[in-house]
Design a protein around this motif. Structure first.
Motif, PDB file in Angstrom:
ATOM      1  N   THR A  98       0.511  -1.200   0.170  1.00 23.48           N
ATOM      2  CA  THR A  98       0.080  -0.576   0.418  1.00 23.48           C
ATOM      3  C   THR A  98       0.776   0.687  -0.162  1.00 23.48           C
ATOM      4  O   THR A  98       0.170   2.330  -0.800  1.00 23.48           O
ATOM      5  CB  THR A  98      -1.198   0.536   1.511  1.00 23.48           C
ATOM      6  N   VAL A 101       2.760   1.729  -3.410  1.00 23.53           N
ATOM      7  CA  VAL A 101       1.801   2.147  -4.222  1.00 23.53           C
ATOM      8  C   VAL A 101       1.059   3.535  -4.812  1.00 23.53           C
ATOM      9  O   VAL A 101       0.885   4.411  -5.449  1.00 23.53           O
ATOM     10  CB  VAL A 101       0.099   0.984  -4.594  1.00 23.53           C
ATOM     11  N   LEU A 102       1.067   3.999  -3.188  1.00 26.42           N
ATOM     12  CA  LEU A 102       0.600   5.256  -2.918  1.00 26.42           C
ATOM     13  C   LEU A 102       1.766   5.994  -3.268  1.00 26.42           C
ATOM     14  O   LEU A 102       1.684   7.309  -3.514  1.00 26.42           O
ATOM     15  CB  LEU A 102       0.379   5.487  -1.482  1.00 26.42           C
ATOM     16  N   THR A 103       2.948   5.328  -2.877  1.00 24.59           N
ATOM     17  CA  THR A 103       4.027   6.477  -3.327  1.00 24.59           C
ATOM     18  C   THR A 103       4.536   7.198  -4.791  1.00 24.59           C
ATOM     19  O   THR A 103       4.900   7.652  -4.870  1.00 24.59           O
ATOM     20  CB  THR A 103       5.480   5.982  -2.768  1.00 24.59           C
ATOM     21  N   LEU A 104       3.735   5.588  -5.488  1.00 24.70           N
ATOM     22  CA  LEU A 104       3.861   6.050  -6.789  1.00 24.70           C
ATOM     23  C   LEU A 104       2.916   6.543  -7.577  1.00 24.70           C
ATOM     24  O   LEU A 104       3.175   7.207  -8.508  1.00 24.70           O
ATOM     25  CB  LEU A 104       4.454   4.777  -6.953  1.00 24.70           C
ATOM     26  N   PHE A 105       1.772   6.023  -7.432  1.00 15.70           N
ATOM     27  CA  PHE A 105       1.112   6.670  -7.772  1.00 15.70           C
ATOM     28  C   PHE A 105       0.161   7.943  -7.045  1.00 15.70           C
ATOM     29  O   PHE A 105      -0.971   7.991  -7.215  1.00 15.70           O
ATOM     30  CB  PHE A 105      -0.376   5.470  -8.306  1.00 15.70           C
ATOM     31  N   GLY A 106       0.138   8.348  -5.857  1.00 11.34           N
ATOM     32  CA  GLY A 106      -0.366   9.540  -5.137  1.00 11.34           C
ATOM     33  C   GLY A 106       0.159  10.503  -5.730  1.00 11.34           C
ATOM     34  O   GLY A 106       0.325  10.868  -6.936  1.00 11.34           O
ATOM     35  N   LYS A 107      -0.424  11.368  -5.345  1.00 10.90           N
ATOM     36  CA  LYS A 107      -0.711  13.090  -5.358  1.00 10.90           C
ATOM     37  C   LYS A 107       0.786  13.376  -5.411  1.00 10.90           C
ATOM     38  O   LYS A 107       1.697  13.513  -4.447  1.00 10.90           O
ATOM     39  CB  LYS A 107      -2.133  13.897  -4.802  1.00 10.90           C
ATOM     40  N   PRO A 108       1.038  13.808  -6.278  1.00 15.68           N
ATOM     41  CA  PRO A 108       2.183  14.825  -6.382  1.00 15.68           C
ATOM     42  C   PRO A 108       2.384  15.939  -5.301  1.00 15.68           C
ATOM     43  O   PRO A 108       1.255  16.651  -5.088  1.00 15.68           O
ATOM     44  CB  PRO A 108       2.681  15.276  -7.319  1.00 15.68           C
TER      45      PRO A 108
END
Length: 108
Positions: A98, A101-108
Motif C-alpha cells: 500500500t 502504491v501510494l508513493t508511486l501513484f499518489g498525488k504529486p
C-alpha cells in the motif's frame, strides 16, 4: 518348602489423599458413601481395580499418556505461533505494498 502368602488390599487415592484398607468391610461408612456418590456422579471418568503389578503398569501408561499429551500440546503451540507469524507477514506485506502504491501513484 515354598510358602505362598496371599493378601489383598484396597487402595483409595485422590489428588489430595491416599489410604489403604485390607477389605471392603474395613472401609469407613462415610468413605463408602463418598465412593458411591462419586461413581454415580457425572464427573466419574475411570475406576481401576487392579493388583499391584497392574497398578504399576497403569501408572506407567498414565505417565506415557501425559508425556504424549504434552508433546501434542507443544506442537499445537508451535503451529499457532507459526500461523500468527504468517498472518503478521501478510499484514506487513500488505502495508508495504500500500505504501509503495501510494508513493508511486499518489498525488504529486
Amino acid at each position: 518348602m515354598n510358602r505362598v502368602l496371599k493378601t489383598s488390599s484396597i487402595r483409595i487415592a485422590t489428588a489430595r489423599k491416599e489410604a489403604y484398607f485390607r477389605s471392603v468391610e474395613e472401609l469407613p461408612s462415610e468413605l463408602k458413601k463418598e465412593i458411591k456418590k462419586a461413581l454415580e456422579g457425572p464427573d466419574t471418568e475411570t475406576l481401576y481395580i487392579a493388583n499391584q503389578a497392574a497398578y504399576e503398569r497403569i501408572e506407567e501408561l498414565t505417565w506415557e499418556r501425559q508425556d504424549s499429551e504434552s508433546a501434542v500440546e507443544e506442537k499445537q503451540i508451535f503451529h499457532r505461533k507459526r500461523q500468527a507469524l504468517a498472518t503478521l507477514g501478510v499484514v506487513l506485506s500488505a502495508a508495504a505494498l500500500t505504501w509503495v502504491v501510494l508513493t508511486l501513484f499518489g498525488k504529486p
